[in-house]
Design a protein around this motif. Structure first.
Motif, PDB file in Angstrom:
ATOM      1  N   UNK A   1     -47.793  10.286   2.205  1.00  0.00           N
ATOM      2  CA  UNK A   1     -48.097   9.036   1.526  1.00  0.00           C
ATOM      3  C   UNK A   1     -47.289   8.938   0.251  1.00  0.00           C
ATOM      4  N   UNK A   2     -46.749   7.755  -0.005  1.00  0.00           N
ATOM      5  CA  UNK A   2     -46.114   7.484  -1.287  1.00  0.00           C
ATOM      6  C   UNK A   2     -46.776   6.270  -1.916  1.00  0.00           C
ATOM      7  N   UNK A   3     -46.786   6.234  -3.230  1.00  0.00           N
ATOM      8  CA  UNK A   3     -47.333   5.118  -3.996  1.00  0.00           C
ATOM      9  C   UNK A   3     -46.195   4.405  -4.700  1.00  0.00           C
ATOM     10  N   UNK A   4     -46.183   3.084  -4.599  1.00  0.00           N
ATOM     11  CA  UNK A   4     -45.129   2.303  -5.233  1.00  0.00           C
ATOM     12  C   UNK A   4     -45.764   1.194  -6.052  1.00  0.00           C
ATOM     13  N   UNK A   5     -45.471   1.200  -7.354  1.00  0.00           N
ATOM     14  CA  UNK A   5     -46.006   0.180  -8.245  1.00  0.00           C
ATOM     15  C   UNK A   5     -45.028  -0.987  -8.364  1.00  0.00           C
ATOM     16  N   UNK A   6     -45.574  -2.161  -8.647  1.00  0.00           N
ATOM     17  CA  UNK A   6     -44.756  -3.335  -8.922  1.00  0.00           C
ATOM     18  C   UNK A   6     -45.544  -4.277  -9.812  1.00  0.00           C
ATOM     19  N   UNK A   7     -44.859  -5.287 -10.335  1.00  0.00           N
ATOM     20  CA  UNK A   7     -45.535  -6.308 -11.121  1.00  0.00           C
ATOM     21  C   UNK A   7     -45.344  -6.193 -12.615  1.00  0.00           C
ATOM     22  N   UNK A   8     -44.686  -5.146 -13.066  1.00  0.00           N
ATOM     23  CA  UNK A   8     -44.445  -5.020 -14.495  1.00  0.00           C
ATOM     24  C   UNK A   8     -43.452  -6.061 -14.988  1.00  0.00           C
ATOM     25  N   UNK A   9     -43.321  -6.147 -16.297  1.00  0.00           N
ATOM     26  CA  UNK A   9     -42.393  -7.099 -16.881  1.00  0.00           C
ATOM     27  C   UNK A   9     -42.625  -7.250 -18.358  1.00  0.00           C
ATOM     28  N   UNK A  10     -42.023  -8.295 -18.929  1.00  0.00           N
ATOM     29  CA  UNK A  10     -42.149  -8.582 -20.355  1.00  0.00           C
ATOM     30  C   UNK A  10     -42.934  -9.871 -20.543  1.00  0.00           C
TER      31      UNK A  10
END
Length: 124
Positions: free
Chosen positions: A2-11
């Motif tokens: 299993x791998x975890x991938x984050x998204x949605x970050x920004x300024x």
């Protein structure tokens, strides 16, 4: 594996909002806990929110309680962190993690599986 991938970050500007996502891929996570942590170059990794995958129970750090909401969608193997009323001090790299069992729930050393993080920057 299993791998975890984050998204949605920004300024964003102070007072703004973001929603982070963490997708588990490879094989379904069988229970346990998902959590969000954050870290700056100056500080140790801080646990801010955790959710139990079976019953959805949640815990929060005092620094984010009332502003951030953690949730999970087991069918999509995804955990979310809805962040509102963001402050400059929320600027950090945000990581999601998974643990089979926890005692405290917000301690990094309880978590075995980690994503690589997503950067959140809040301007004043």
């Amino acid at each position: 594996q299993v791998t975890l991938v984050e998204s949605g970050g920004g300024s964003v500007q102070a007072g703004g909002f973001l929603r982070l996502s963490c997708v588990a891929s490879g094989s379904p996570l069988s229970g346990g806990f998902m959590a969000w942590f954050r870290q700056t170059p100056e500080n140790a990794r801080e646990g801010i929110a955790a959710v139990a995958l079976d019953n959805g129970g949640t815990i929060y750090a005092a620094s984010v309680k009332g502003r951030f909401t953690i949730s999970r969608d087991n069918a999509r193997s995804t955990a979310y962190l809805q962040m509102t009323n963001l402050k400059p001090e929320d600027t950090a790299k945000y990581y999601c993690a998974h643990a089979r069992t926890v005692v405290d729930g917000l301690r990094p050393n309880e978590y075995q599986l980690w994503g690589r993080g997503t950067q959140v920057t809040v301007a004043s």
